[in-house]
Design a protein around this motif. Structure first.
Motif, PDB file in Angstrom:
ATOM      1  N   ARG A 128      41.122  34.496  31.673  1.00 46.25           N
ATOM      2  CA  ARG A 128      41.754  35.797  31.862  1.00 46.25           C
ATOM      3  C   ARG A 128      41.909  36.093  33.348  1.00 46.25           C
ATOM      4  O   ARG A 128      42.946  36.596  33.778  1.00 46.25           O
ATOM      5  N   ALA A 129      40.916  35.776  34.142  1.00 43.91           N
ATOM      6  CA  ALA A 129      40.989  36.001  35.587  1.00 43.91           C
ATOM      7  C   ALA A 129      42.102  35.163  36.213  1.00 43.91           C
ATOM      8  O   ALA A 129      42.829  35.641  37.087  1.00 43.91           O
ATOM      9  N   ASN A 130      42.238  33.913  35.760  1.00 46.03           N
ATOM     10  CA  ASN A 130      43.307  33.065  36.298  1.00 46.03           C
ATOM     11  C   ASN A 130      44.690  33.591  35.920  1.00 46.03           C
ATOM     12  O   ASN A 130      45.620  33.546  36.734  1.00 46.03           O
ATOM     13  N   VAL A 131      44.833  34.090  34.704  1.00 48.30           N
ATOM     14  CA  VAL A 131      46.115  34.645  34.269  1.00 48.30           C
ATOM     15  C   VAL A 131      46.452  35.879  35.101  1.00 48.30           C
ATOM     16  O   VAL A 131      47.582  36.034  35.574  1.00 48.30           O
ATOM     17  N   ILE A 132      45.464  36.753  35.312  1.00 48.92           N
ATOM     18  CA  ILE A 132      45.700  37.964  36.105  1.00 48.92           C
ATOM     19  C   ILE A 132      46.065  37.598  37.543  1.00 48.92           C
ATOM     20  O   ILE A 132      46.993  38.165  38.125  1.00 48.92           O
ATOM     21  N   ARG A 133      45.377  36.632  38.124  1.00 50.57           N
ATOM     22  CA  ARG A 133      45.706  36.215  39.498  1.00 50.57           C
ATOM     23  C   ARG A 133      47.107  35.628  39.576  1.00 50.57           C
ATOM     24  O   ARG A 133      47.868  35.926  40.492  1.00 50.57           O
ATOM     25  N   TRP A 134      47.470  34.795  38.614  1.00 52.39           N
ATOM     26  CA  TRP A 134      48.793  34.187  38.615  1.00 52.39           C
ATOM     27  C   TRP A 134      49.878  35.252  38.472  1.00 52.39           C
ATOM     28  O   TRP A 134      50.890  35.222  39.175  1.00 52.39           O
ATOM     29  N   LEU A 135      49.692  36.195  37.551  1.00 57.16           N
ATOM     30  CA  LEU A 135      50.664  37.274  37.372  1.00 57.16           C
ATOM     31  C   LEU A 135      50.744  38.180  38.603  1.00 57.16           C
ATOM     32  O   LEU A 135      51.812  38.685  38.948  1.00 57.16           O
ATOM     33  N   LEU A 184      44.236  40.679  44.919  1.00 63.78           N
ATOM     34  CA  LEU A 184      44.053  39.274  45.310  1.00 63.78           C
ATOM     35  C   LEU A 184      42.891  39.086  46.274  1.00 63.78           C
ATOM     36  O   LEU A 184      42.301  38.012  46.333  1.00 63.78           O
ATOM     37  N   LEU A 185      42.573  40.133  47.039  1.00 60.70           N
ATOM     38  CA  LEU A 185      41.479  40.028  48.004  1.00 60.70           C
ATOM     39  C   LEU A 185      40.105  40.122  47.352  1.00 60.70           C
ATOM     40  O   LEU A 185      39.113  39.700  47.944  1.00 60.70           O
ATOM     41  N   THR A 186      40.038  40.684  46.152  1.00 63.27           N
ATOM     42  CA  THR A 186      38.747  40.752  45.458  1.00 63.27           C
ATOM     43  C   THR A 186      38.437  39.396  44.838  1.00 63.27           C
ATOM     44  O   THR A 186      39.329  38.640  44.477  1.00 63.27           O
ATOM     45  N   ARG A 187      37.189  39.095  44.722  1.00 68.14           N
ATOM     46  CA  ARG A 187      36.795  37.795  44.159  1.00 68.14           C
ATOM     47  C   ARG A 187      37.035  37.751  42.648  1.00 68.14           C
ATOM     48  O   ARG A 187      37.371  36.725  42.106  1.00 68.14           O
ATOM     49  N   ARG A 188      36.836  38.874  42.017  1.00 67.41           N
ATOM     50  CA  ARG A 188      37.002  38.934  40.562  1.00 67.41           C
ATOM     51  C   ARG A 188      38.061  39.977  40.238  1.00 67.41           C
ATOM     52  O   ARG A 188      37.896  41.151  40.563  1.00 67.41           O
ATOM     53  N   PRO A 189      39.179  39.571  39.633  1.00 66.69           N
ATOM     54  CA  PRO A 189      40.244  40.542  39.361  1.00 66.69           C
ATOM     55  C   PRO A 189      39.803  41.638  38.400  1.00 66.69           C
ATOM     56  O   PRO A 189      39.045  41.395  37.468  1.00 66.69           O
ATOM     57  N   ILE A 190      40.294  42.825  38.659  1.00 62.46           N
ATOM     58  CA  ILE A 190      39.972  43.986  37.828  1.00 62.46           C
ATOM     59  C   ILE A 190      41.189  44.264  36.945  1.00 62.46           C
ATOM     60  O   ILE A 190      42.258  44.596  37.463  1.00 62.46           O
TER      61      ILE A 190
END
Length: 131
Positions: free
Chosen positions: A8-15, A82-88
């Motif tokens: 889920r974190a990777n999907v959010i970062r990619w989007l 993107l600057l946070t380590r874990r996407p919210i």
């Protein structure tokens, strides 16, 4: 399909990256369109439309709604995400929602700006009337 937290974190970062790129492309397109309109002949009314959008009656909607809500705020929130380590996820929902609301405001501004009638090449004050 159940996504794990890592997926889920990777999907959010990619989007988020795609959203940032789309905002930059839309900003460039908007700038190019306004530049094109401002370089038109006065008879076509492009300069009048640019003035109406940037300094006239539609300026608050353009600067606050289109530039602020549709472009600047979502881009800043995406960059912060993107600057946070874990996407919210809530942050991602907010900038996607802002981009949609801003896009709707852009459509309204385009329609309202299109209501502007093309200025006449020879306004009635220049018509030769013989009484």
């Amino acid at each position: 399909i159940r996504l794990e937290d890592r997926d889920r974190a990777n999907v959010i970062r990619w989007l988020t990256v795609c959203m940032g790129i789309a905002i930059l492309v839309e900003s460039f397109e908007l700038y190019s369109f306004l530049s094109y309109l401002s370089q038109q002949e006065p008879i076509k009314g492009g300069k009048l439309v640019v003035h109406l959008l940037t300094q006239g009656d539609l300026a608050p909607w353009f600067w606050g709604g289109v530039v602020g809500v549709a472009l600047a705020l979502p881009f800043l929130l995406a960059a912060a995400s993107l600057l946070t380590r874990r996407p919210i996820p809530a942050l991602a929902y907010s900038y996607f929602g802002l981009a949609l609301i801003g896009g709707m405001i852009l459509r309204f501004v385009i329609v309202w700006g299109g209501e502007l009638k093309q200025p006449l090449a020879f306004p009635p004050s220049m018509w030769p009337l013989i009484f």
